[in-house]
Motif scaffolding. Structure first.
Motif, short mmCIF file in Angstrom:
data_model
loop_
_atom_site.label_atom_id
_atom_site.label_comp_id
_atom_site.label_asym_id
_atom_site.label_seq_id
_atom_site.Cartn_x
_atom_site.Cartn_y
_atom_site.Cartn_z
N VAL A 1 75.61 31.18 46.03
CA VAL A 1 75.12 29.83 46.29
C VAL A 1 74.25 29.83 47.53
N LYS A 2 73.12 29.13 47.41
CA LYS A 2 72.25 28.92 48.59
C LYS A 2 72.24 27.42 48.87
N VAL A 3 72.66 27.05 50.06
CA VAL A 3 72.62 25.64 50.47
C VAL A 3 71.87 25.52 51.79
N SER A 4 71.36 24.34 52.05
CA SER A 4 70.84 24.09 53.40
C SER A 4 72.04 23.62 54.23
N GLY A 5 71.90 23.64 55.54
CA GLY A 5 72.98 23.16 56.40
C GLY A 5 73.37 21.73 56.07
N VAL B 1 73.24 30.12 53.75
CA VAL B 1 73.03 28.80 54.35
C VAL B 1 71.72 28.84 55.12
N THR B 2 70.74 28.07 54.64
CA THR B 2 69.44 28.08 55.33
C THR B 2 69.38 26.91 56.30
N LEU B 3 68.75 27.17 57.45
CA LEU B 3 68.77 26.19 58.54
C LEU B 3 67.36 25.92 59.07
N GLY B 4 66.36 25.98 58.19
CA GLY B 4 64.99 25.68 58.58
C GLY B 4 64.55 26.53 59.77
N GLU C 1 65.85 27.06 62.40
CA GLU C 1 66.97 27.73 63.07
C GLU C 1 67.39 29.00 62.34
N GLY C 2 66.69 29.34 61.26
CA GLY C 2 67.01 30.59 60.57
C GLY C 2 68.04 30.41 59.47
N CYS C 3 69.04 31.28 59.45
CA CYS C 3 70.01 31.22 58.34
C CYS C 3 71.32 31.88 58.73
N ARG C 4 72.31 31.63 57.90
CA ARG C 4 73.60 32.34 57.98
C ARG C 4 73.91 32.82 56.57
N PRO D 1 59.72 34.21 63.65
CA PRO D 1 58.88 33.32 64.46
C PRO D 1 57.51 33.07 63.81
N VAL D 2 57.31 31.88 63.34
CA VAL D 2 56.02 31.50 62.73
C VAL D 2 55.66 30.10 63.22
N GLU D 3 54.40 29.76 63.05
CA GLU D 3 54.03 28.37 63.28
C GLU D 3 54.14 27.67 61.93
N ALA E 1 58.93 24.79 49.56
CA ALA E 1 59.24 26.07 48.89
C ALA E 1 59.83 27.14 49.81
N ALA E 2 60.07 26.82 51.09
CA ALA E 2 60.65 27.84 51.99
C ALA E 2 62.04 28.26 51.48
N GLY E 3 62.85 27.26 51.11
CA GLY E 3 64.20 27.57 50.62
C GLY E 3 64.15 28.33 49.29
N ASP E 4 63.24 27.94 48.41
CA ASP E 4 63.12 28.62 47.11
C ASP E 4 62.69 30.07 47.31
N ALA F 1 64.82 37.98 53.16
CA ALA F 1 64.78 36.59 52.69
C ALA F 1 64.30 35.66 53.81
N ASN F 2 64.79 35.92 55.02
CA ASN F 2 64.46 35.10 56.17
C ASN F 2 62.97 35.19 56.51
N ILE F 3 62.42 36.39 56.41
CA ILE F 3 60.99 36.59 56.69
C ILE F 3 60.17 35.88 55.60
N ILE F 4 60.60 36.00 54.37
CA ILE F 4 59.85 35.37 53.26
C ILE F 4 59.86 33.84 53.42
N GLY F 5 61.02 33.29 53.77
CA GLY F 5 61.09 31.85 54.01
C GLY F 5 60.14 31.44 55.14
N GLY F 6 60.12 32.21 56.20
CA GLY F 6 59.25 31.92 57.34
C GLY F 6 57.78 32.00 56.97
N LEU F 7 57.41 33.07 56.25
CA LEU F 7 55.99 33.21 55.86
C LEU F 7 55.57 32.05 54.97
N THR F 8 56.47 31.62 54.07
CA THR F 8 56.14 30.50 53.17
C THR F 8 55.93 29.22 53.98
N ALA F 9 56.78 29.03 55.01
CA ALA F 9 56.67 27.83 55.84
C ALA F 9 55.40 27.84 56.70
N SER F 10 54.81 29.03 56.86
CA SER F 10 53.63 29.11 57.74
C SER F 10 52.33 28.77 57.00
P1 ADP Z 1 65.34 24.27 52.21
O1 ADP Z 1 63.88 24.09 51.90
O2 ADP Z 1 66.12 24.74 51.05
O3 ADP Z 1 65.96 23.12 52.98
P2 ADP Z 1 65.03 25.59 54.75
O4 ADP Z 1 64.09 24.53 55.21
O5 ADP Z 1 66.31 25.77 55.48
O6 ADP Z 1 65.33 25.51 53.20
O7 ADP Z 1 64.19 26.95 54.82
C1 ADP Z 1 64.61 28.12 54.18
C2 ADP Z 1 64.35 29.31 55.07
O8 ADP Z 1 62.93 29.39 55.34
C3 ADP Z 1 65.01 29.25 56.43
O9 ADP Z 1 66.34 29.73 56.39
C4 ADP Z 1 64.09 30.15 57.23
O10 ADP Z 1 64.36 31.51 56.92
C5 ADP Z 1 62.71 29.80 56.67
N1 ADP Z 1 62.10 28.69 57.43
C6 ADP Z 1 62.08 27.37 57.11
N2 ADP Z 1 61.47 26.64 58.08
C7 ADP Z 1 61.09 27.53 59.02
C8 ADP Z 1 60.39 27.43 60.27
N3 ADP Z 1 60.00 26.24 60.74
N4 ADP Z 1 60.15 28.56 60.97
C9 ADP Z 1 60.55 29.77 60.51
N5 ADP Z 1 61.22 29.93 59.34
C10 ADP Z 1 61.48 28.84 58.60
#
Ligand code: ADP
Length: 327
Positions: A194-198, A228-231, A233-236, A250-252, A258-261, A293-302
């Motif tokens: 299971v993947k949940v946000s905080g 557990v994704t935390l935007g 704040e990263g993840c657990r 670390p990204v801008e 789609a970061a969570g996906d 996974a954490n890097i991919i989420g970050g790159l997507t958010a950038s």
């Molecule tokens: P969801 O879209 O499901 O709520 P999150 O917003 O928690 O998911 O983002 C999923 C993952 O993407 C985070 O755990 C983190 O790895 C990455 N991420 C999301 N926002 C940022 C950000 N502002 N900076 C760096 N990484 C991010």
């Protein structure tokens, strides 16, 4: 039926998101036609990293539905299980931006093809040729797609295919928060990963603190893995005795759509590549998969956009090297 094996088969919503793109010379808002849907984002993210993925869903046999099918195929996702409906139109959503840049949505979803996917539209044989089955709660909000989702989860479990579930709560699609909780709590016992946000963990458990929410989810459901994704704040992440707490890459961040996906897609692609099940992973291997996974989420958010924002394998490798040299 093919004997080829897919890493992940994802069932889910696939729709058009019309996003604002300025004002026309006539003074009217212009909208851009974007592919949308968390499970499709997840499948494309995993495919970009090299996983074999398939998508199960329903769109209208209209211009939008054809464009969505093409998007999946262009991104390397097998669309043979995507039904094209002659009766129902492709689901649409319009994003509106007010003067302050705050977003609101208009959904054209009632009777939309994705919500109308019935048991007759799915071929459970897909479960005989995939290693993981993925779904989210969006198709559980209304229509025949709710029971189809549950039946696919149950069938996957009967056939020994681990179920990956992302609640991906979208409250405006549901009649009430109680209804969301009731239906999602019915789905959680059917899930293995299971993947949940905080926020979702807190809402679903009724706890106030994230620690308590996570503790409750782990105790009550004994998932193979809880992510557990935390935007920003990263993840657990938790699997058996293994625990990882990781700051964000670390990204801008410019657009977290789609970061969570992509996090989940990255997790599954890396897990598949390891050739192991979650319970077979060492502490280091689990950490490395979460790091990916954490890097991919970050790159997507950038980057702006959803599928178009997903990183390629080369980009992920380059970011991993850079982050190691900084550590
Ligand atoms: P969801 O879209 O499901 O709520 P999150 O917003 O928690 O998911 O983002 C999923 C993952 O993407 C985070 O755990 C983190 O790895 C990455 N991420 C999301 N926002 C940022 C950000 N502002 N900076 C760096 N990484 C991010």
């Amino acid at each position: 039926m093919p004997v080829e094996k897919f890493g992940v088969a994802a069932l889910g919503e696939l729709l058009i998101d019309f996003t604002p793109l300025g004002i026309s010379p006539n003074g009217n808002p212009i909208f851009e036609r974007n592919p949308g849907g968390g499970p499709a984002n997840m499948a494309c993210a995993a495919a970009r990293l090299g996983a074999k993925t398939a998508f199960v869903g329903k769109v209208g046999a209209d211009n939008f539905g054809r464009a969505l099918r093409e998007t999946l195929e262009k991104n390397g996702v097998d669309a043979r299980w995507l039904r094209m409906s002659q009766e129902c139109p492709t689901t649409l959503a319009f994003v509106h931006l007010d003067e302050k840049g705050d977003r609101s949505f208009s959904f054209y979803r009632h009777g939309g093809a994705d919500t109308m996917i019935g048991w007759d539209d799915v071929d459970p044989a897909v479960l005989d040729c995939c290693q993981y089955f993925f779904c989210s709660s969006v198709l559980m909000a209304e229509g025949p797609s709710r029971e189809t989702s549950f039946r696919m989860m149950e069938t996957a479990r009967e056939r020994g295919v681990p179920v990956v579930f992302d609640p991906n709560l979208r409250f405006n699609l549901w009649s009430s928060p109680e209804e969301v909780r009731r239906v999602v709590l019915r789905a959680l016992p059917l899930a293995d990963i299971v993947k949940v946000s905080g926020e979702e963990a807190v809402f679903l458990t009724g706890e106030e603190k994230l620690e308590d929410a996570v503790g409750k989810l782990r105790r009550e459901y004994r998932f193979q893995a809880l992510l557990v994704t935390l935007g920003a704040e990263g993840c657990r992440a938790y699997a058996g005795d293994l625990k990882v707490a990781m700051p964000a890459h670390p990204v801008e961040a410019v657009d977290t759509t789609a970061a969570g996906d992509s996090f989940t897609g990255g997790f599954l692609a890396a897990l598949l590549e390891s050739g192991k099940t979650v319970s077979e992973l060492t502490r280091e291997e689990f950490w490395e998969i979460i790091r990916t996974a954490n890097i991919i989420g970050g790159l997507t958010a950038s980057r702006k956009g959803s599928i178009s924002a997903l990183p390629t394998r080369q980009e992920v490798e380059a970011a991993k090297k850079r982050s190691l040299s900084l550590e």
